[in-house]
Design an enzyme around this catalytic site. Structure first.
Site, PDB file in Angstrom:
ATOM      1  N   HIS A  14      18.799 -36.459 -89.516  1.00 39.50           N
ATOM      2  CA  HIS A  14      18.758 -35.806 -90.850  1.00 39.50           C
ATOM      3  C   HIS A  14      17.289 -35.586 -91.211  1.00 39.50           C
ATOM      4  O   HIS A  14      16.580 -36.518 -91.569  1.00 39.50           O
ATOM      5  CB  HIS A  14      19.431 -36.681 -91.909  1.00 39.50           C
ATOM      6  CG  HIS A  14      19.440 -36.070 -93.283  1.00 39.50           C
ATOM      7  ND1 HIS A  14      20.553 -36.063 -94.091  1.00 39.50           N
ATOM      8  CD2 HIS A  14      18.479 -35.444 -94.009  1.00 39.50           C
ATOM      9  CE1 HIS A  14      20.279 -35.472 -95.230  1.00 39.50           C
ATOM     10  NE2 HIS A  14      19.005 -35.091 -95.220  1.00 39.50           N
ATOM     11  N   HIS A  16      14.283 -32.729 -93.040  1.00 43.06           N
ATOM     12  CA  HIS A  16      13.896 -31.492 -93.740  1.00 43.06           C
ATOM     13  C   HIS A  16      12.556 -31.023 -93.193  1.00 43.06           C
ATOM     14  O   HIS A  16      11.555 -31.741 -93.308  1.00 43.06           O
ATOM     15  CB  HIS A  16      13.757 -31.750 -95.244  1.00 43.06           C
ATOM     16  CG  HIS A  16      15.036 -32.191 -95.877  1.00 43.06           C
ATOM     17  ND1 HIS A  16      15.944 -31.311 -96.415  1.00 43.06           N
ATOM     18  CD2 HIS A  16      15.586 -33.426 -96.016  1.00 43.06           C
ATOM     19  CE1 HIS A  16      17.002 -31.984 -96.874  1.00 43.06           C
ATOM     20  NE2 HIS A  16      16.792 -33.264 -96.637  1.00 43.06           N
ATOM     21  N   LYS A 100      26.629 -28.509 -93.077  1.00 42.94           N
ATOM     22  CA  LYS A 100      26.197 -29.428 -94.134  1.00 42.94           C
ATOM     23  C   LYS A 100      26.903 -29.102 -95.444  1.00 42.94           C
ATOM     24  O   LYS A 100      26.879 -27.960 -95.904  1.00 42.94           O
ATOM     25  CB  LYS A 100      24.683 -29.284 -94.317  1.00 42.94           C
ATOM     26  CG  LYS A 100      24.123 -30.037 -95.507  1.00 42.94           C
ATOM     27  CD  LYS A 100      24.067 -31.536 -95.252  1.00 42.94           C
ATOM     28  CE  LYS A 100      23.647 -32.261 -96.518  1.00 42.94           C
ATOM     29  NZ  LYS A 100      22.633 -33.270 -96.310  1.00 42.94           N
ATOM     30  N   HIS A 137      26.457 -34.678 -98.039  1.00 51.04           N
ATOM     31  CA  HIS A 137      25.646 -35.321 -99.080  1.00 51.04           C
ATOM     32  C   HIS A 137      26.632 -35.941-100.062  1.00 51.04           C
ATOM     33  O   HIS A 137      27.269 -35.242-100.840  1.00 51.04           O
ATOM     34  CB  HIS A 137      24.728 -34.308 -99.780  1.00 51.04           C
ATOM     35  CG  HIS A 137      23.839 -34.961-100.801  1.00 51.04           C
ATOM     36  ND1 HIS A 137      22.485 -35.114-100.635  1.00 51.04           N
ATOM     37  CD2 HIS A 137      24.137 -35.546-101.996  1.00 51.04           C
ATOM     38  CE1 HIS A 137      21.978 -35.763-101.670  1.00 51.04           C
ATOM     39  NE2 HIS A 137      22.955 -36.029-102.516  1.00 51.04           N
ATOM     40  N   HIS A 175      22.633 -40.408 -95.318  1.00 52.76           N
ATOM     41  CA  HIS A 175      21.751 -41.270 -96.120  1.00 52.76           C
ATOM     42  C   HIS A 175      22.527 -42.171 -97.073  1.00 52.76           C
ATOM     43  O   HIS A 175      22.353 -42.120 -98.285  1.00 52.76           O
ATOM     44  CB  HIS A 175      20.679 -40.478 -96.884  1.00 52.76           C
ATOM     45  CG  HIS A 175      21.135 -39.180 -97.509  1.00 52.76           C
ATOM     46  ND1 HIS A 175      22.230 -39.076 -98.304  1.00 52.76           N
ATOM     47  CD2 HIS A 175      20.605 -37.937 -97.452  1.00 52.76           C
ATOM     48  CE1 HIS A 175      22.351 -37.824 -98.700  1.00 52.76           C
ATOM     49  NE2 HIS A 175      21.384 -37.115 -98.199  1.00 52.76           N
ATOM     50  N   ASP A 248      15.885 -38.451 -93.337  1.00 48.37           N
ATOM     51  CA  ASP A 248      15.845 -37.668 -94.573  1.00 48.37           C
ATOM     52  C   ASP A 248      14.398 -37.447 -95.009  1.00 48.37           C
ATOM     53  O   ASP A 248      14.125 -37.329 -96.205  1.00 48.37           O
ATOM     54  CB  ASP A 248      16.663 -38.328 -95.689  1.00 48.37           C
ATOM     55  CG  ASP A 248      16.942 -37.377 -96.838  1.00 48.37           C
ATOM     56  OD1 ASP A 248      16.774 -36.155 -96.655  1.00 48.37           O
ATOM     57  OD2 ASP A 248      17.302 -37.853 -97.929  1.00 48.37           O
TER      58      ASP A 248
END
Ligand code: NCD
Ligand code: ZN
Length: 345
Positions: A14, A16, A100, A137, A175, A248
């Site tokens: 995970h 970004h 996602k 999420h 997460h 994350d």
């Protein structure tokens, strides 16, 4: 003699990476230690179609540092108008690894997320049929639900009903931050996995709020009580293959974090492996680090572990990491675990 630990090269399930100058600035921080990463699609506008994913993957590959051995695993952002056939074709071609799900409004750049789950039923059924994982999420967005309860409420109100409506769907609870999340994974079968971040193994909500507000510890889902952090450490170090690393790592520039309305996200790509070695050593579980960081994730995704290896070395004196990563968009503060680090990769 310094202590060493050699493990299969880790992956980040995970991550970004953003785009443009930020992508160029942060990508080397991940490619140094990780063989692959699941790339989050929450750009503005989001990565929704297979065509968007091809273009984004090409921008990532163009930003790769010289000699890097790294494969971005692309994801699509699920919207109420996502086309099941487009998703299935993107998965079959190897272009896209997962989809996602953001509940609309749950976190940074999630405005195009899902409000009415009936509208995505067809896509989810197709994904169950082809064995394509859904990354979730897991927070409700109902304004009446306290921010510290949003994960636990999501499990009851959204996730469990969704999994019952789509049997066989492979789901990653991303997460996770609570003992409730750990318990839900453990009560289910191998179709359900969970990622745990580096920072949620280290901080609790006091770190954010006691002695002055610390914007660089603010992320979503927000860190919870110490008892929840303990449950996460127990899960990560247990050897249970359903738990694996998803950092994350989510860069925002300092002005965007240190603001009257600061962005959510902790940037931890640079020192994650050092922090994890520390946490696992403290838990007397260094022998479980390889499973968590390098083996359990690929097993869940049906992929082979990386071929290469990484050797971690424990030094006698604390090692220094940069306080900030300099990018063309501005400085990004690195996660500070709040204790000295001794391990390097
Ligand atoms: C992420 C981001 O900045 O994109 N922020 C965060 O706090 N984790 C979004 C997300 O993964 O929720
Ligand atoms: Zn994220």
């Amino acid at each position: 003699m310094s202590q060493t630990l050699t493990i299969t090269r880790p992956d980040d399930w995970h991550l970004h990476l953003r785009d443009g100058e930020m992508l160029k600035g942060v990508l080397p921080e991940t490619t140094r230690d990780f063989g692959r990463a699941i790339i989050m699609p929450n750009l503005v506008p989001p990565v929704v179609t297979a065509n968007d994913a091809v273009a984004y993957r090409d921008r990532i590959l163009a930003a790769m540092p010289e000699g890097a051995e790294f494969t971005p695993l692309m994801t699509l952002y699920l919207t109420e108008s996502t086309d099941a056939a487009d998703v299935a074709a993107a998965h079959a071609s190897g272009l896209v690894t997962a989809v996602k799900l953001y509940p609309a409004g749950a976190t940074t750049n999630s405005a195009s997320g899902v409000t009415n789950f009936d509208k995505v039923q067809g896509v989810l059924e197709k994904m169950a049929e082809i064995g394509m994982p859904l990354c979730v999420h897991g927070e409700v967005t109902d304004p009446s639900v306290d921010i510290f309860d949003r994960e636990a409420v999501f499990i009851d109100r959204v996730l469990d009903p969704l999994r019952r409506r789509v049997p066989g769907l492979r789901v990653v609870m991303e997460h996770i931050t609570t003992a409730d999340g750990v318990a839900y994974v453990m009560a289910n079968d191998a179709d359900l996995g969970a990622t745990i971040t580096t920072h949620h193994l280290i901080i609790n909500r006091n770190h954010i709020l006691v002695g002055g507000i610390k914007p660089h510890y603010y992320c979503l889902p927000i860190a919870k009580r110490e008892e929840h952090r303990h449950a996460l450490v127990d899960a990560a170090t247990s050897g249970d293959a359903r738990f694996f690393l998803g950092t994350d790592s989510a860069p925002h520039t300092d002005p965007n974090k240190e603001s009257a309305c600061g962005c959510a996200g902790v940037f931890s790509a640079t020192n994650t492996m050092s922090c994890l070695a520390h946490v696992f050593e403290q838990a007397n579980a260094l022998d479980k680090l390889e499973g968590f960081a390098s083996l359990n994730g690929p097993a869940f995704y049906g992929l082979a572990p990386n071929a290469g290896q990484t050797t971690l070395t424990k030094h006698a004196d604390p090692v220094a990491f940069p306080a900030k990563i300099v990018t063309g968009d501005g400085d990004v503060t690195l996660f500070d675990p709040g204790f000295p680090l001794y391990w390097t990769t």
